[in-house]
Design a protein around this motif. Structure first.
Motif, short mmCIF file in Angstrom:
data_model
loop_
_atom_site.label_atom_id
_atom_site.label_comp_id
_atom_site.label_asym_id
_atom_site.label_seq_id
_atom_site.Cartn_x
_atom_site.Cartn_y
_atom_site.Cartn_z
N TRP A 41 -29.93 -8.64 50.19
CA TRP A 41 -29.64 -9.64 50.78
C TRP A 41 -27.62 -9.46 51.28
O TRP A 41 -28.02 -9.98 51.97
CB TRP A 41 -28.78 -10.40 49.20
N ILE A 42 -26.75 -8.52 51.33
CA ILE A 42 -25.96 -8.06 52.67
C ILE A 42 -26.45 -7.45 53.78
O ILE A 42 -25.89 -8.69 54.77
CB ILE A 42 -25.31 -7.07 51.99
N LEU A 46 -21.42 -8.40 45.42
CA LEU A 46 -20.54 -9.70 45.53
C LEU A 46 -20.17 -10.49 46.81
O LEU A 46 -19.40 -9.75 47.81
CB LEU A 46 -19.31 -9.52 44.48
N TYR A 47 -19.86 -11.48 46.55
CA TYR A 47 -19.22 -11.61 48.02
C TYR A 47 -19.16 -13.02 46.90
O TYR A 47 -19.05 -14.26 46.43
CB TYR A 47 -20.92 -12.75 48.76
N VAL A 80 -14.61 -12.09 51.49
CA VAL A 80 -15.22 -11.11 51.46
C VAL A 80 -16.22 -10.12 50.41
O VAL A 80 -17.07 -11.26 50.13
CB VAL A 80 -13.84 -10.18 50.37
N VAL A 81 -16.92 -9.06 50.75
CA VAL A 81 -18.26 -8.45 50.38
C VAL A 81 -17.33 -7.16 49.04
O VAL A 81 -16.48 -6.39 50.15
CB VAL A 81 -18.98 -7.68 51.27
N ALA A 105 -18.47 -4.61 57.18
CA ALA A 105 -17.87 -4.36 58.26
C ALA A 105 -16.09 -5.93 56.96
O ALA A 105 -15.40 -5.44 57.20
CB ALA A 105 -17.47 -5.64 59.45
N ASN A 106 -17.27 -6.34 56.60
CA ASN A 106 -15.95 -7.08 55.35
C ASN A 106 -15.67 -7.11 54.23
O ASN A 106 -15.54 -8.04 53.05
CB ASN A 106 -16.67 -8.80 55.53
#
Length: 437
Positions: free
Chosen positions: A228-229, A198-199, A177-178, A138-139
């Motif tokens: 990891w997400i 990436l975060y 954000v991702v 969602a992000n």
């Protein structure tokens, strides 16, 4: 729709309901008023499923060993339940009319779903339908939409934690954000097949922004960067940390460290590919060229779970100038393809000396690491990896590395892996210069 897609598939009502429905469907499949069903069909189906499950265990865990860690017996048990449901559903098709056949098919599907739900509950790999169907988080935002470089960044004050001199602007977003992007193997030519994730924390989304440290997170095998997400819920973990520290958190980079879901390049340069060069050369180089972060590797860290934990330790010992800080979560005491002999043969053409030159335990016995520090973490119920992690911990202690031992809840699953990183986050932030040590 988001409520449905983000419903919890690991804990709570959904996995319980699916399990109950599957058991009810299995009971329905078992019931037939037919003496031949009980005297002949049932024994045949039961024996066939038991033998198939046993052979699957024999091939996967004893003969083939495609994974560096064994598959838990409970997982094989649920695979056996799924096979049993399929076998009963097939048996229902004989000498039955179409309505009854359809009921048998639906009941078989429910048994398989119940088995899958319980296997997923063990690992915690797919926390939601969104994750299971590989839908964008969602992000997540497009990489091309990000303002990766702004004006002159806010300099770090020498000798002070980044948090001490940081005042976030009122326009700073609440959450990070991702995004995903391909990190090319320019030097290593390692066969990368998947995008990195990436975060970027809230503080990175400001202008001007502080120069944030970098955390490289490595996935397991089988697995991929998105793990990891999904299972690790890294964005939620980092957003929580950022909320308590004025929007500050590490920039997190999750590269493709194996090249494919089932690949096992051992996280080193060998006949199996140059994964070490990719992770210590190509990836850091791309990060410094592309992102506006702290370029000082003394503020960088590497972490991972299972295969990725072993890999994190390897990279920290092989390239301490790149990754002086590490978190090894549920890793092994050496990289392996299933056995020492097979590993040496396939990766180094039988050269045992070449293997020892890159093996962590051997490196710890022969080389000093005065600037390095790390965490060794493992689930207290992980009977396979806990003794291996103790072996690694003792070797690092003998070497003189500043290392912390952590035991968390869980076994070899996301309950332990996520806790291993979450419990180490404050220590990591201190080592990375975000907060006071």
């Amino acid at each position: 729709m988001n409520m449905v897609l983000d419903g919890n598939l690991v804990h709570g009502a959904i996995p319980v309901a699916v399990t109950v429905a599957g058991l009810a469907a299995g009971a329905l499949l078992l019931f037939r008023r037919d003496r031949r069903w009980w005297s002949r069909t049932m024994p045949i189906v039961t024996a066939a499923c038991a033998v198939t499950t046993f052979l699957l265990w024999l091939v996967v865990d004893i003969l083939w060993k495609p994974f560096p860690d064994p598959v838990p017996r409970s997982v094989f048990a649920w695979i056996g339940v799924a096979l049993f449901g399929i076998g009963l559903a097939i048996a229902w098709q004989w000498r039955s009319r179409w309505p009854r056949r359809g009921v048998g098919v639906l009941a078989g599907i429910m048994v398989v779903l119940a088995a899958g739900a319980n296997i997923n509950a063990h690992y915690g790999h797919f926390p939601s339908l969104r994750a299971a169907f590989e839908l964008p988080p969602a992000n997540e935002v497009p990489f091309t939409s990000l303002n990766l470089v702004t004006g002159t960044p806010i300099p770090r004050s020498p000798g002070r934690a980044l948090l001490d001199g940081w005042q976030p602007p009122s326009t700073m977003p609440k959450n990070g954000v991702v995004t995903q992007v391909s990190i090319p193997p320019a030097t290593s030519h390692f066969p990368v097949t998947r995008s990195a994730y990436l975060y970027l924390p809230p503080a990175y989304r400001t202008s001007p922004r502080p120069l944030l440290p970098v955390l490289v997170l490595l996935h397991g095998q089988p697995g991929g960067p998105r793990d990891w997400i999904n299972g690790g819920r890294i964005a939620t973990m980092m957003d929580r940390f950022a909320a308590a520290h004025k929007g500050l958190a590490p920039v997190v980079v999750m590269p493709d460290s194996t090249g494919s879901a089932f690949g096992n390049p051992l996280c080193l340069d060998s006949r199996l590919g140059h994964s070490e060069t990719y992770l210590t050369g190509d990836v850091p180089g791309w990060i410094k060229r592309t992102l506006q972060i702290d370029p000082d590797n003394r503020t960088w860290a590497v972490a991972g779970y299972s295969y990725g934990g072993t890999c994190a330790l390897q990279l920290a010992l092989r390239k301490p100038d790149v990754f002086p800080t590490f978190v090894d979560i549920s890793g092994q005491d050496e990289p392996t393809l299933g056995s020492r002999a097979r590993t040496v043969d396939e990766a180094f053409g039988g050269d045992e000396k070449a293997f020892r030159q890159v093996n962590p335990i051997d490196l710890l016995a022969t080389r000093g690491y005065p600037g390095s520090a790390g965490v060794i973490s493992v689930g207290r119920s992980d009977s396979v990896f806990l003794p291996q992690q103790k072996h690694v911990f003792e070797a690092t202690r003998r070497n003189g590395i500043k290392v912390t031992w952590r035991e968390t809840v869980g076994s070899h699953n996301w309950q332990a892996w996520s806790a291993g990183l979450s419990d180490s986050l404050a220590w990591l932030a201190g080592r990375m210069g975000l907060i006071k040590q």
